[in-house]
Design a protein around this motif. Structure first.
Motif, PDB file in Angstrom:
ATOM      1  N   ILE A 294       0.856  -1.190   0.000  1.00 27.96           N
ATOM      2  CA  ILE A 294       0.000   0.000   0.000  1.00 27.96           C
ATOM      3  C   ILE A 294       0.892   1.240   0.000  1.00 27.96           C
ATOM      4  O   ILE A 294       1.741   1.406   0.867  1.00 27.96           O
ATOM      5  CB  ILE A 294      -0.935   0.008   1.219  1.00 27.96           C
ATOM      6  N   SER A 295       0.702   2.116  -0.963  1.00 32.63           N
ATOM      7  CA  SER A 295       1.531   3.305  -1.131  1.00 32.63           C
ATOM      8  C   SER A 295       1.427   4.239   0.073  1.00 32.63           C
ATOM      9  O   SER A 295       0.358   4.404   0.667  1.00 32.63           O
ATOM     10  CB  SER A 295       1.093   4.057  -2.388  1.00 32.63           C
ATOM     11  N   ARG A 296       2.553   4.878   0.407  1.00 33.73           N
ATOM     12  CA  ARG A 296       2.532   5.890   1.465  1.00 33.73           C
ATOM     13  C   ARG A 296       1.704   7.107   1.052  1.00 33.73           C
ATOM     14  O   ARG A 296       1.341   7.947   1.887  1.00 33.73           O
ATOM     15  CB  ARG A 296       3.961   6.333   1.788  1.00 33.73           C
ATOM     16  N   TYR A 297       1.397   7.236  -0.251  1.00 29.26           N
ATOM     17  CA  TYR A 297       0.644   8.385  -0.756  1.00 29.26           C
ATOM     18  C   TYR A 297      -0.849   8.104  -0.908  1.00 29.26           C
ATOM     19  O   TYR A 297      -1.588   8.932  -1.458  1.00 29.26           O
ATOM     20  CB  TYR A 297       1.215   8.827  -2.109  1.00 29.26           C
ATOM     21  N   THR A 298      -1.308   6.969  -0.399  1.00 31.11           N
ATOM     22  CA  THR A 298      -2.713   6.596  -0.581  1.00 31.11           C
ATOM     23  C   THR A 298      -3.655   7.636   0.019  1.00 31.11           C
ATOM     24  O   THR A 298      -4.566   8.143  -0.654  1.00 31.11           O
ATOM     25  CB  THR A 298      -2.979   5.217   0.046  1.00 31.11           C
ATOM     26  N   GLU A 299      -3.448   7.962   1.285  1.00 29.30           N
ATOM     27  CA  GLU A 299      -4.362   8.894   1.966  1.00 29.30           C
ATOM     28  C   GLU A 299      -4.251  10.307   1.417  1.00 29.30           C
ATOM     29  O   GLU A 299      -5.263  10.989   1.213  1.00 29.30           O
ATOM     30  CB  GLU A 299      -4.084   8.885   3.465  1.00 29.30           C
ATOM     31  N   ILE A 300      -3.023  10.760   1.151  1.00 22.30           N
ATOM     32  CA  ILE A 300      -2.893  12.142   0.676  1.00 22.30           C
ATOM     33  C   ILE A 300      -3.410  12.285  -0.749  1.00 22.30           C
ATOM     34  O   ILE A 300      -3.961  13.330  -1.107  1.00 22.30           O
ATOM     35  CB  ILE A 300      -1.437  12.651   0.779  1.00 22.30           C
ATOM     36  N   LEU A 301      -3.295  11.247  -1.563  1.00 23.05           N
ATOM     37  CA  LEU A 301      -3.861  11.342  -2.910  1.00 23.05           C
ATOM     38  C   LEU A 301      -5.374  11.463  -2.829  1.00 23.05           C
ATOM     39  O   LEU A 301      -5.983  12.276  -3.541  1.00 23.05           O
ATOM     40  CB  LEU A 301      -3.462  10.134  -3.751  1.00 23.05           C
ATOM     41  N   MET A 302      -5.996  10.689  -1.950  1.00 22.82           N
ATOM     42  CA  MET A 302      -7.446  10.795  -1.803  1.00 22.82           C
ATOM     43  C   MET A 302      -7.830  12.187  -1.309  1.00 22.82           C
ATOM     44  O   MET A 302      -8.789  12.798  -1.809  1.00 22.82           O
ATOM     45  CB  MET A 302      -7.937   9.735  -0.818  1.00 22.82           C
ATOM     46  N   ALA A 303      -7.055  12.711  -0.364  1.00 18.19           N
ATOM     47  CA  ALA A 303      -7.334  14.044   0.172  1.00 18.19           C
ATOM     48  C   ALA A 303      -7.121  15.120  -0.897  1.00 18.19           C
ATOM     49  O   ALA A 303      -7.862  16.109  -0.962  1.00 18.19           O
ATOM     50  CB  ALA A 303      -6.450  14.321   1.380  1.00 18.19           C
ATOM     51  N   THR A 304      -6.127  14.930  -1.744  1.00 17.14           N
ATOM     52  CA  THR A 304      -5.855  15.885  -2.824  1.00 17.14           C
ATOM     53  C   THR A 304      -7.006  15.921  -3.811  1.00 17.14           C
ATOM     54  O   THR A 304      -7.449  16.990  -4.249  1.00 17.14           O
ATOM     55  CB  THR A 304      -4.547  15.507  -3.548  1.00 17.14           C
ATOM     56  N   ILE A 305      -7.495  14.752  -4.180  1.00 19.53           N
ATOM     57  CA  ILE A 305      -8.632  14.677  -5.103  1.00 19.53           C
ATOM     58  C   ILE A 305      -9.868  15.312  -4.484  1.00 19.53           C
ATOM     59  O   ILE A 305     -10.577  16.110  -5.117  1.00 19.53           O
ATOM     60  CB  ILE A 305      -8.901  13.215  -5.495  1.00 19.53           C
ATOM     61  N   GLU A 306     -10.144  14.988  -3.235  1.00 18.50           N
ATOM     62  CA  GLU A 306     -11.312  15.547  -2.556  1.00 18.50           C
ATOM     63  C   GLU A 306     -11.205  17.064  -2.432  1.00 18.50           C
ATOM     64  O   GLU A 306     -12.217  17.779  -2.560  1.00 18.50           O
ATOM     65  CB  GLU A 306     -11.477  14.905  -1.186  1.00 18.50           C
ATOM     66  N   ASP A 307      -9.998  17.553  -2.185  1.00 18.00           N
ATOM     67  CA  ASP A 307      -9.790  18.999  -2.078  1.00 18.00           C
ATOM     68  C   ASP A 307     -10.071  19.683  -3.414  1.00 18.00           C
ATOM     69  O   ASP A 307     -10.707  20.745  -3.455  1.00 18.00           O
ATOM     70  CB  ASP A 307      -8.356  19.273  -1.622  1.00 18.00           C
ATOM     71  N   TYR A 308      -9.613  19.072  -4.505  1.00 16.71           N
ATOM     72  CA  TYR A 308      -9.859  19.656  -5.830  1.00 16.71           C
ATOM     73  C   TYR A 308     -11.351  19.650  -6.152  1.00 16.71           C
ATOM     74  O   TYR A 308     -11.898  20.648  -6.643  1.00 16.71           O
ATOM     75  CB  TYR A 308      -9.097  18.876  -6.898  1.00 16.71           C
ATOM     76  N   VAL A 309     -12.018  18.559  -5.857  1.00 10.56           N
ATOM     77  CA  VAL A 309     -13.453  18.464  -6.136  1.00 10.56           C
ATOM     78  C   VAL A 309     -14.235  19.479  -5.304  1.00 10.56           C
ATOM     79  O   VAL A 309     -15.169  20.126  -5.800  1.00 10.56           O
ATOM     80  CB  VAL A 309     -13.953  17.026  -5.874  1.00 10.56           C
ATOM     81  N   ALA A 311     -13.229  22.321  -4.318  1.00 10.19           N
ATOM     82  CA  ALA A 311     -12.982  23.657  -4.852  1.00 10.19           C
ATOM     83  C   ALA A 311     -13.647  23.872  -6.203  1.00 10.19           C
ATOM     84  O   ALA A 311     -13.649  24.991  -6.731  1.00 10.19           O
ATOM     85  CB  ALA A 311     -11.479  23.899  -4.971  1.00 10.19           C
ATOM     86  N   HIS A 312     -14.216  22.813  -6.776  1.00  9.46           N
ATOM     87  CA  HIS A 312     -14.881  22.895  -8.084  1.00  9.46           C
ATOM     88  C   HIS A 312     -16.265  22.253  -7.961  1.00  9.46           C
ATOM     89  O   HIS A 312     -16.473  21.101  -8.340  1.00  9.46           O
ATOM     90  CB  HIS A 312     -14.054  22.191  -9.152  1.00  9.46           C
ATOM     91  N   PRO A 313     -17.226  22.994  -7.411  1.00 12.50           N
ATOM     92  CA  PRO A 313     -18.552  22.421  -7.147  1.00 12.50           C
ATOM     93  C   PRO A 313     -19.296  21.980  -8.397  1.00 12.50           C
ATOM     94  O   PRO A 313     -20.291  21.254  -8.295  1.00 12.50           O
ATOM     95  CB  PRO A 313     -19.293  23.569  -6.439  1.00 12.50           C
ATOM     96  N   ASP A 314     -18.816  22.371  -9.594  1.00 13.84           N
ATOM     97  CA  ASP A 314     -19.484  21.926 -10.811  1.00 13.84           C
ATOM     98  C   ASP A 314     -18.975  20.560 -11.276  1.00 13.84           C
ATOM     99  O   ASP A 314     -19.448  20.044 -12.305  1.00 13.84           O
ATOM    100  CB  ASP A 314     -19.313  22.952 -11.934  1.00 13.84           C
ATOM    101  N   VAL A 315     -18.024  19.964 -10.551  1.00 15.28           N
ATOM    102  CA  VAL A 315     -17.606  18.602 -10.874  1.00 15.28           C
ATOM    103  C   VAL A 315     -18.702  17.632 -10.437  1.00 15.28           C
ATOM    104  O   VAL A 315     -19.194  17.694  -9.311  1.00 15.28           O
ATOM    105  CB  VAL A 315     -16.277  18.244 -10.183  1.00 15.28           C
ATOM    106  N   ASP A 316     -19.067  16.734 -11.339  1.00 20.17           N
ATOM    107  CA  ASP A 316     -20.065  15.712 -11.045  1.00 20.17           C
ATOM    108  C   ASP A 316     -19.389  14.600 -10.244  1.00 20.17           C
ATOM    109  O   ASP A 316     -18.576  13.842 -10.788  1.00 20.17           O
ATOM    110  CB  ASP A 316     -20.640  15.172 -12.350  1.00 20.17           C
ATOM    111  N   THR A 317     -19.705  14.488  -8.977  1.00 23.25           N
ATOM    112  CA  THR A 317     -19.061  13.481  -8.129  1.00 23.25           C
ATOM    113  C   THR A 317     -19.471  12.058  -8.483  1.00 23.25           C
ATOM    114  O   THR A 317     -18.893  11.101  -7.961  1.00 23.25           O
ATOM    115  CB  THR A 317     -19.369  13.753  -6.645  1.00 23.25           C
ATOM    116  N   ASP A 318     -20.452  11.914  -9.375  1.00 22.97           N
ATOM    117  CA  ASP A 318     -20.812  10.583  -9.875  1.00 22.97           C
ATOM    118  C   ASP A 318     -20.032  10.205 -11.134  1.00 22.97           C
ATOM    119  O   ASP A 318     -20.202   9.101 -11.659  1.00 22.97           O
ATOM    120  CB  ASP A 318     -22.312  10.518 -10.185  1.00 22.97           C
TER     121      ASP A 318
END
Length: 516
Positions: A294-309, A311-318
């Motif tokens: 399991i990558s050491r970047y697993t949690e931060i990558l998920m947090a990075t994606i969630e942070d970007y989404v 900040a962009h409320p027009d992204v379709d989370t589906d």
């Protein structure tokens, strides 16, 4: 406008390995070439060169420099394209055209800029584009901007204020870069957080770099898809331009691929490229692993994606789609296994998520065997599956499309994608596909066969159209082909991806249709 003073009547090109001098010294040179050289020597050299810029473009085999742009202090009346000689990064280049341009290299009259177009091919010996601005660091196993990019230009005829001058330029242009491909990614950022290192069990601060393509047209849409790309081993670092150019990621932001994404009357998708400072397969010790952890970047990558989404409320989370190549293909699999409910679909390319576990030392690092004869080392595979039944069940309902070449010597299919895909198919995965090629054939340089690991080329060329026969794969008992039949001519397979009553023309049309 002030005319530049001529500083010399002898024109030479010292750093081009004596290109001009050797023409005169060669007894078999054509008289025409000799006359051309004489005219060059007789022309006064123009002294008002401001700088020379390199135009960097993404190609199948990595970045190249197909154009140079010279900025002059004075406006150019005309330029004769004949007789120009150019060397970039030690490679003699074939000049195809010379013309006045704007500062970005587009044709323009009455200008202070001259653009030089050059042929750009692939060097099989170095596995890179001729004249590449990248240098591969063998210590870190990563691409970097070359510490210097020397440009040498010899030109016999440029007309400025009705007088003819020659040009003699030798310049390090590595920091004078123009790249419309990287400019497409108009958002740049980073995300930092503190996480527990899986090997040391200690907290550490991590940062991931990001770049995103955010076209203005999408802002009028209320539910836009997001395509995420994770780079390979050689594109880690802190400059996302390396990740965009190392593989031709800019293709994801161009019309041929963007046109496949449609939401009501809006066409296109956001594209987010995320870069790790080391490797996605880094499990905590800073090195490149073997894909069975399991990558050491697993949690931060998920947090990075969630942070970007966020900040962009027009992204379709589906409609968030995750993919990547090699190391990034490993990370794609790792993320959808860890967060199976978050992503709408995945598209791993030459994915390096191991099917089997590998032997480890007591500190959690991998055991390696050394071959003294070849000076190479290898991980030690066990017979214990790393892609467990639990993981199979977690992914069997996730839409996923694999891309791979059978001749991949880096990520050997029989140890990675083939047993993984067979396990998913045998478990009943209905919307799982595999495009499997014999070799990797390019289009930038017709006739070029790339290293088999470069199967991402088919993705970025929008050539992933055919899929393998799932029934044959499910029934196969051999551990070499796993029932596959590699196929270049039909886009990786003889069938088409069909879900219900819908048949998809290519992987991106399929991706656009996937929604949670």
């Amino acid at each position: 406008m002030m005319k530049r003073k001529a500083i010399s009547t002898i024109f030479t090109l010292g750093l081009s390995a004596g290109l001009l001098a050797s023409c005169g010294a060669n007894e078999s040179a054509d008289q025409e070439d000799s006359a051309k050289q004489e005219s060059v020597q007789q022309a006064d050299a123009y002294a008002g060169v401001v700088k020379t810029s390199i135009y960097v473009k993404g190609y199948e085999g990595g970045p190249g420099v197909p154009k140079l742009i010279i900025e002059l202090e004075d406006e150019v009346d005309s330029v004769d394209p004949s007789g120009w000689q150019v060397v970039t990064a030690g490679a003699e280049r074939t000049v195809t055209d010379v013309y006045t341009s704007d500062e970005n290299g587009d044709p323009q009259e009455n200008s202070n800029f001259i653009a030089i177009d050059m042929e750009t091919g692939f060097n099989d010996a170095t596995f890179s584009v001729v004249g590449s601005p990248f240098t591969y660091n063998t210590t870190t196993s990563m691409n970097e901007w070359s510490p210097a990019y020397e440009v040498a230009i010899a030109a016999p005829s440029v007309t400025i204020e009705d007088e003819t001058y020659s040009l003699s330029i030798t310049e390090d242009a590595v920091n004078n870069r123009i790249s419309p491909d990287t400019d497409l990614f108009n958002f740049r950022g980073s995300f930092t957080g503190t996480y527990v290192n899986p090997l040391t069990d200690l907290e550490e601060e991590l940062t991931l770099s990001t770049a995103a393509y955010e076209p203005e047209d999408l802002s009028r849409g209320e539910a836009n898809p997001l395509v995420i790309w994770l780079h390979g081993q050689g594109e880690g670092g802190t400059d996302p331009d390396i990740a965009i150019l190392g593989n031709e990621v800019s293709a994801l932001a161009k019309e041929e691929i963007q046109s496949n994404f449609k939401t009501d009357d809006v066409t296109g998708a956001y594209v987010l490229a995320v870069q790790t400072p080391t490797y996605w397969m880094d499990e905590g010790d800073g090195t490149n692993g073997n894909g069975s952890g399991i990558s050491r970047y697993t949690e931060i990558l998920m947090a990075t994606i969630e942070d970007y989404v966020a900040a962009h409320p027009d992204v379709d989370t589906d409609r968030i789609y995750l993919g990547g190549c090699s190391n990034g293909g490993y990370m794609t699999m790792n993320m959808v296994i860890q967060y199976p409910e978050y992503f709408a679909a995945a598209y791993p390319v030459c994915e390096a998520y191991a099917y089997y576990e590998y032997e480890r030392n007591s500190d959690g690092t991998y055991v390696k065997t050394n071959d003294e004869a070849t000076g190479t080392s290898a991980f030690v595979k066990t017979e214990q599956p790393w892609f467990t039944e639990e993981k199979i069940q977690a992914l069997k309902y996730l839409p996923i499309w694999f891309v791979q070449s059978a001749d991949d010597p880096v990520v050997v299919p029989a140890n990675f994608v083939l047993p993984t895909y067979q396990a998913l198919v045998q478990a009943g995965a209905e919307n799982a596909w595999l495009s499997y090629y014999e070799t990797v054939e390019g289009t930038d340089s017709p006739g070029t066969t790339y290293l088999g690991h470069f199967s991402w080329i088919y993705l970025f060329n929008n050539q992933v159209t055919g899929v393998q026969d799932k029934a044959a794969i499910a029934a196969a008992t051999d551990a070499e082909t796993f029932g596959t039949e590699p196929n270049n001519a039909a886009g990786g397979g003889t069938a088409a991806a069909t879900v219900g009553a819908t048949t998809y023309a290519n992987i991106f049309e399929w991706l656009n249709a996937q929604s949670k």
